[in-house]
Design a protein around this motif. Sequence first.
Motif, PDB file in Angstrom:
ATOM      1  N   MET A 167      -5.151 -26.666   5.797  1.00 55.26           N
ATOM      2  CA  MET A 167      -5.985 -25.958   4.810  1.00 55.26           C
ATOM      3  C   MET A 167      -5.306 -24.650   4.420  1.00 55.26           C
ATOM      4  SD  MET A 167      -8.950 -25.857   3.074  1.00 55.26           S
ATOM      5  CE  MET A 167     -10.217 -26.805   3.901  1.00 55.26           C
ATOM      6  N   GLN A 176      -5.445 -21.146   2.514  1.00 55.49           N
ATOM      7  CA  GLN A 176      -6.503 -20.221   2.107  1.00 55.49           C
ATOM      8  C   GLN A 176      -5.978 -19.242   1.064  1.00 55.49           C
ATOM      9  OE1 GLN A 176      -8.028 -18.515   5.775  1.00 55.49           O
ATOM     10  NE2 GLN A 176      -9.396 -20.276   6.076  1.00 55.49           N
ATOM     11  N   THR A 234     -18.356 -24.136  -0.200  1.00 51.61           N
ATOM     12  CA  THR A 234     -18.352 -23.695   1.191  1.00 51.61           C
ATOM     13  C   THR A 234     -19.090 -22.359   1.285  1.00 51.61           C
ATOM     14  OG1 THR A 234     -16.296 -22.410   1.003  1.00 51.61           O
ATOM     15  CG2 THR A 234     -16.079 -24.769   1.487  1.00 51.61           C
ATOM     16  N   SER A 236     -13.742 -25.470  -1.416  1.00 47.32           N
ATOM     17  CA  SER A 236     -12.585 -26.167  -0.855  1.00 47.32           C
ATOM     18  C   SER A 236     -12.177 -27.255  -1.835  1.00 47.32           C
ATOM     19  CB  SER A 236     -12.908 -26.781   0.513  1.00 47.32           C
ATOM     20  OG  SER A 236     -13.813 -27.868   0.377  1.00 47.32           O
ATOM     21  N   THR A 281      -9.562 -30.689  -2.321  1.00 42.43           N
ATOM     22  CA  THR A 281      -8.750 -31.679  -1.633  1.00 42.43           C
ATOM     23  C   THR A 281      -8.147 -32.620  -2.660  1.00 42.43           C
ATOM     24  OG1 THR A 281     -10.319 -31.606   0.220  1.00 42.43           O
ATOM     25  CG2 THR A 281      -8.720 -33.417   0.198  1.00 42.43           C
ATOM     26  N   GLN A 290      -5.145 -29.509   1.124  1.00 46.23           N
ATOM     27  CA  GLN A 290      -6.458 -28.888   1.044  1.00 46.23           C
ATOM     28  C   GLN A 290      -6.298 -27.393   0.804  1.00 46.23           C
ATOM     29  OE1 GLN A 290      -8.279 -30.353   4.818  1.00 46.23           O
ATOM     30  NE2 GLN A 290      -9.901 -31.091   3.474  1.00 46.23           N
ATOM     31  N   SER A 325      -8.610 -23.658   0.280  1.00 45.53           N
ATOM     32  CA  SER A 325      -9.869 -22.929   0.372  1.00 45.53           C
ATOM     33  C   SER A 325      -9.732 -21.665  -0.461  1.00 45.53           C
ATOM     34  CB  SER A 325     -10.162 -22.568   1.835  1.00 45.53           C
ATOM     35  OG  SER A 325     -11.300 -21.733   1.920  1.00 45.53           O
TER      36      SER A 325
END
Length: 411
Positions: free
Chosen positions: A1, A3, A141, A146, A148, A155, A157
């Motif tokens: 993930m 960010q 979230t 998020s 994908t 992924q 965020s």
Amino acid sequence: MQQHDICILGAGPGGATAALHLANKGIRSVLLDKAVFPRDKVCGDALSGKVVNELKRIDPSMPAMLGEQQTQLPSWGIHFISPAGHKLSVPFKHNYDPAQDIPSGYISKRIDFDNFLIEQVRQRPEITLLEGMDMAKIERTDQGFSLTDKSGGHQFSTRLLIAANGAHSSFARQTAGIKQESDHYCAGLRAYYKNVSGLDKDNFIELHFLKDFLPGYFWIFPLPGGYANVGVGMLSETVSQKKVNLKKEMLRMIESHPEFKQRFAGAELMGYIKGYGLPLGSKKRVISGDNYMLVGDAASLIDPFTGEGISNAMISGRWAAAQAELCLQEKNFSSGFMQGYDKAVYNRLWKELKLSRRMQRLLDYPWLFNQVASKASKNQALAETISCMFTDLDLRERLKQPSFYLKLIFN
């Protein structure tokens, strides 16, 4: 993930402009697109003076850089041809000199113009450009969203999502609640032809309003190398009500209209006729919410009369970057705070969009359009006044006043 504070979905003119303005502010962003550039985009390919002004706002040297590209043509105006065949010529600049003046507009295939912007993006370390990223899932979230991709292998965020992924944005429909409404949506077709005759020496673009195709319009935009962008547009509402086959009508006009038949006699269709949808800015919408903003076609900001969308996408991208900076400073990504973006965009565009909607409705009265064009074709002062109306919003207000047309008809 991965960010990120800011994720921009879609690297067309709106998304690229937002990323570049953020970079100018020293703010990092990740810019995602499902395509790999250069990529084609079905469009009319005209770049107005508003586009040139937005390029200047990114970097004062960018218009000159665009002008040096071999893939563009400088354009000096628009020809409006009425149902009766009267030509109303609207130069982008009065008393222009193509040999010395800086062009107010250009024509460039979207595959080339969008790649021109992406090349500027690639040079900015503040922007992480990721191509070939088809985002299949976007979920809310606690901190934002998020994202994908289809493979599930990537992924992201983000605290703030700027959705600039075009007219068919599933995010705009599903999360922002932007509905496709047939009376605020235009269906269009575009094709590339080579060796169309009779193109304007100063590369004026042509908008033809044919009496048997109203309230639609037919366009011819010259391009480098002897090419022309040729297409048609009509409100989806009308297409549905009248059961219009746009491709059939477009080919019919090319093959049988007296002027077009002659001009296309030696022309060759290059590739295929492609269709696309235009979400028009003829209605105010809520274009932001908690942790997101919509930009460009995803926000339905296309001009209802001319079909122009690139400049409005870039304008909204600029204001999205300005709002994003405020969000980061205030650590506030709420829908209430984000309303500053909606206000800024509509303060800049709504008056223009509303007037264009009124002008679009004039097509319901072809006799009036004929009268205006006929008078203007014989009266230089009137032609210049109407020309100014397309760049001066205060003058354009006259177009919605009945007294303006009464004076035209009886004087």
